[in-house]
Scaffold this active site. Structure first.
Site, PDB file in Angstrom:
ATOM      1  N   VAL B  17       0.830  -1.207   0.000  1.00 17.70           N
ATOM      2  CA  VAL B  17       0.000   0.000   0.000  1.00 17.70           C
ATOM      3  C   VAL B  17       0.865   1.256   0.000  1.00 17.70           C
ATOM      4  CG1 VAL B  17      -1.686   1.338   1.326  1.00 17.70           C
ATOM      5  CG2 VAL B  17      -1.954  -1.147   1.116  1.00 17.70           C
ATOM      6  N   GLY B  46       9.419   5.907   6.725  1.00 19.91           N
ATOM      7  CA  GLY B  46      10.013   5.076   7.767  1.00 19.91           C
ATOM      8  C   GLY B  46       9.838   3.598   7.462  1.00 19.91           C
ATOM      9  N   ARG B  48      11.628  -0.668   8.010  1.00 23.22           N
ATOM     10  CA  ARG B  48      12.494  -1.502   8.832  1.00 23.22           C
ATOM     11  C   ARG B  48      13.805  -1.784   8.111  1.00 23.22           C
ATOM     12  NH1 ARG B  48       8.650  -6.116  11.258  1.00 23.22           N
ATOM     13  NH2 ARG B  48       7.567  -5.482   9.375  1.00 23.22           N
ATOM     14  N   LYS B 105      -6.932  -0.970  10.759  1.00 20.78           N
ATOM     15  CA  LYS B 105      -8.211  -1.362  11.370  1.00 20.78           C
ATOM     16  C   LYS B 105      -8.038  -1.979  12.749  1.00 20.78           C
ATOM     17  CE  LYS B 105      -8.043  -5.690   8.828  1.00 20.78           C
ATOM     18  NZ  LYS B 105      -6.993  -5.336   7.889  1.00 20.78           N
ATOM     19  N   VAL B 132     -11.616   0.360   6.633  1.00 18.90           N
ATOM     20  CA  VAL B 132     -12.820  -0.475   6.465  1.00 18.90           C
ATOM     21  C   VAL B 132     -13.201  -0.538   5.005  1.00 18.90           C
ATOM     22  CG1 VAL B 132     -15.230  -0.833   7.080  1.00 18.90           C
ATOM     23  CG2 VAL B 132     -13.710   0.291   8.689  1.00 18.90           C
ATOM     24  N   GLY B 134     -11.667  -1.163   2.339  1.00 24.39           N
ATOM     25  CA  GLY B 134     -10.681  -0.688   1.372  1.00 24.39           C
ATOM     26  C   GLY B 134     -11.066   0.597   0.668  1.00 24.39           C
ATOM     27  N   ILE B 136     -13.852   1.430  -0.777  1.00 21.99           N
ATOM     28  CA  ILE B 136     -15.245   1.856  -0.803  1.00 21.99           C
ATOM     29  C   ILE B 136     -15.423   3.058   0.118  1.00 21.99           C
ATOM     30  CG2 ILE B 136     -17.639   1.181  -0.508  1.00 21.99           C
ATOM     31  CD1 ILE B 136     -16.734  -1.713  -0.577  1.00 21.99           C
ATOM     32  N   LYS B 205     -13.396  -4.668  11.693  1.00 22.68           N
ATOM     33  CA  LYS B 205     -14.131  -3.733  10.834  1.00 22.68           C
ATOM     34  C   LYS B 205     -15.549  -3.516  11.356  1.00 22.68           C
ATOM     35  CE  LYS B 205     -11.328  -5.084   6.870  1.00 22.68           C
ATOM     36  NZ  LYS B 205     -11.205  -6.097   5.798  1.00 22.68           N
TER      37      LYS B 205
END
Lengths: 428, 428
Positions: B17, B46, B48, B105, B132, B134, B136, B205
């Site tokens: 994402v 940021g 890892r 979430k 919640v 995605g 929508i 959700k």
């Protein structure tokens, strides 16, 4: 949160929607105060006739201009509809520093540009969720949620009357006229159904949706429009046999930087999410670059649903009054070109009454080929006097299809071009 | 509009994402600037592990705390997921005056109350559309559009994995295990599918949706949860024969001032709008007092859809920075009681393997009557060793139904209670 502050609301008009708005402002007062940060008080209602039963007399006035100029009033709700005096009153409200919530699709479709510019100039809000697809929240998704995405296409069932009629035709095999009569007897269609069945209502909504989707100025004059009054029981039956359904769709799409915006009867697959939208329900199907396919479904009209949309907007503009800020500006919209209908490409389903003799299919196929309209499937049904060819094309321009149809009509072997219906949502 | 101003954005995390968000911030730069009123510049990411290919090295840091404390950064996007360090980093961002957009979430379902209070205290925004369903747009409709209405019930298909599995079971008659394997091989299910198939993801959700719908604080611990791993091919086949379909629904409803919130396999009519939601698509069906029934449909997961939702939120919080104002406050949410699952009323479909002999139905019916569970229909299928009773009840409390099932199990004539599945959307 400062719940002490009171914002005074003036309402222009008080029909079915307005009465329900007035009722809900009182009934939901504490919720509205908690959510907007101010007590919302309806202080003036402008009507043509003072003899109304359900609003206290002291709120009523026939002087609508006095409401939009009243220095004590912060927010205006416009539910009179039509172009004038609504347009002048809203402009006057802006000049007097008031934000406006409206359900007026005709006005927005015609004078949206002027109104958004005036709102921006005066630093006030213009919210209009109720103007498209009634209670379905579509304004905020398109104006705000998808603002970081790129909408490619919007297809909407935005007129409940025509969807009710087409649902009846699909489910019972009724003729258009009988389905219309049923819609009228149930209150889903007006005595004069022209605005609905000929697509004028849907065209105004298509213009608003296209503007929202592509952040560009679109008016109802830009919208190609074809109604459903020529759709026959046979069209619906043939569609059914092909696992298709006829819907009146408002379609706005962007291609090559131009906006195509149109309202016409459309064949879609029965597995398409829009196909399941029955009776007077509305739905807007949106395709965007990142989010993909989305659909928003709900009641498109009616006093209570429309009032719900208006109250959502009222809370938004009230909150801006309390805590600062304004809704998204639309005065800086682009002015993308509108694609002429002739260059718009769709697929078509064409039914031809033909002579039942050898060589007919060859003549028909040759006519399509001459105009470079590619055929996907062709099917003959019936024999003798009832012979019919059902042709599904690949995507072709509206102009090429029109020339093809003109030539088909003049073929000896073709007795009649029984119908030509566009097909969407099924690839190229 | 002042397009000169630049807002600096820091992002925590950079997986599927985050990478897509980073790409879109650059690709859609001028659109984002026009719509937010400021140039949005991603200045720190940021991670890892610094050895990432698709982000310029100079943006990367492993010191996430430095990003939320960086005085040059205005807005934070959180896409690391999980509870810690996400919670501490977001709280620190708030204390440093930064608004936050998150897709987390799990965090919101557990610590939403604390986070909203902290955002409010520091006068910043917390937006979470991506958490919640995605892409929508459901946050704005529930938080803003329906704010003047009263939501009565929300039913959502909010987990794409389970919906994919149930769709396969419905369409091909596959067993749960085989459908799960297909989902895994297509990337729709994880190697360890527990979080999805046992309803944990949907429960988080459900908590967020319930909070939004009823403006009350709800956490994942409040959610009754039952997964789909016990659903058999026979359950699906019987449902099909009754014109029903099995869906894993997240349900939140308000009755007698209490919130019932639950996730469980649910039978709904095939004509219900949710029944048409296939494969990995999500949809949220909302019923409210004025607006009536609505549904929001689209992709519930995936990098691009989630990124679209995050960018919509980013524009909103950026616009507030430019022109003032804040999104709706959620720190003043009510604290409505959560109804215990035992008192929640639904209808049930119960399949019983029974002995094929006179008197069985009487014994079964008497057991239902004893617990005041009213039977709507009962049907016997099969004969001899394969005899089965299929019972559809009227609405009954979960507690009464559980007692009924316990007693049925101990009846001589009942060989096995083969399945008990709740039924929604079909009246009382």
């Amino acid at each position: 949160m400062n719940s002490q502050k009171t914002l005074k609301v003036g309402m222009l008009g008080c029909g079915v929607v307005g009465s329900e708005v007035a009722r809900l402002i009182v009934a939901n007062q504490s919720d509205l105060a908690a959510r907007s940060g101010a007590k919302l008080e309806l202080v003036k209602v402008g009507v043509r006739n003072l003899n109304r039963a359900n609003i206290s007399k002291e709120l009523l006035t026939t002087d609508l201009e006095s409401i939009v100029k009243d220095a004590n009033i912060d927010l205006i709700i416009e539910v009179i509809g039509g172009i004038e005096p609504a347009r002048s009153l809203i402009l006057s409200a802006f000049e007097n520093g008031k934000s406006v919530v409206t359900a007026n699709k005709a006005l927005l479709a015609k004078h949206g540009g002027e109104l958004f510019a005036a709102a921006d100039k005066n630093g006030v809000d213009l919210y209009y969720e109720a103007s498209v697809a009634g209670a379905i929240p579509i304004l905020r998704p398109l104006r705000e949620s998808l603002v970081g995405d790129r909408v490619q296409r919007v297809m909407g069932i935005v007129n409940g009357t025509t969807n009710f009629i087409l649902t009846k035709m699909d489910e019972s095999g009724a003729a258009f006229g009988d389905a219309l009569k049923e819609a009228q007897s149930l209150g889903f269609a007006e005595a004069d159904p022209t605005a609905d069945v000929e697509g004028f209502d849907a065209a105004a909504k298509a213009a608003i949706l296209a503007g929202l989707a592509f952040h560009s100025r679109v008016t109802d004059a830009d919208v190609f429009r074809e109604g459903i009054s020529n759709i026959t029981a046979m069209d619906v039956a043939v569609a059914k046999s092909l696992d298709l359904v006829v819907k009146l769709l408002a379609i706005a799409e962007l291609s090559d930087g131009k906006i195509s915006v149109r309202v016409h009867p459309t064949l879609i697959s029965r597995s398409h999410p829009l196909a399941a939208v029955r009776e007077a329900f509305n739905a807007v199907f949106v395709e965007s670059e990142s989010a993909g396919a989305m659909m928003f479904y709900g009641r498109g009209a009616g006093g209570a649903p429309t009032a719900s949309a208006i109250l959502g907007d009222l809370v938004a503009v009230a909150r801006h009054r309390v805590s600062g800020g304004l809704g998204p500006r639309e005065s800086d919209y682009a002015d993308l070109a509108i694609a002429p209908m002739g260059s718009t490409k769709t697929r078509y389903l064409i039914r031809l009454d033909v002579a039942d003799r050898p060589g007919v299919l060859a003549a028909v196929a040759q006519t399509f080929a001459k105009h470079e309209v590619s055929i996907q499937t062709v099917r003959q049904t019936g024999r003798g006097d009832n012979a019919e060819l059902i042709v599904m094309t690949h995507k072709a321009s509206d102009a090429a299809l029109a020339s093809t149809v003109a030539d088909l009509s003049s073929l000896d072997a073709v007795k009649d071009v029984a119908s030509v219906i566009r097909v969407e949502g099924m690839g190229a």
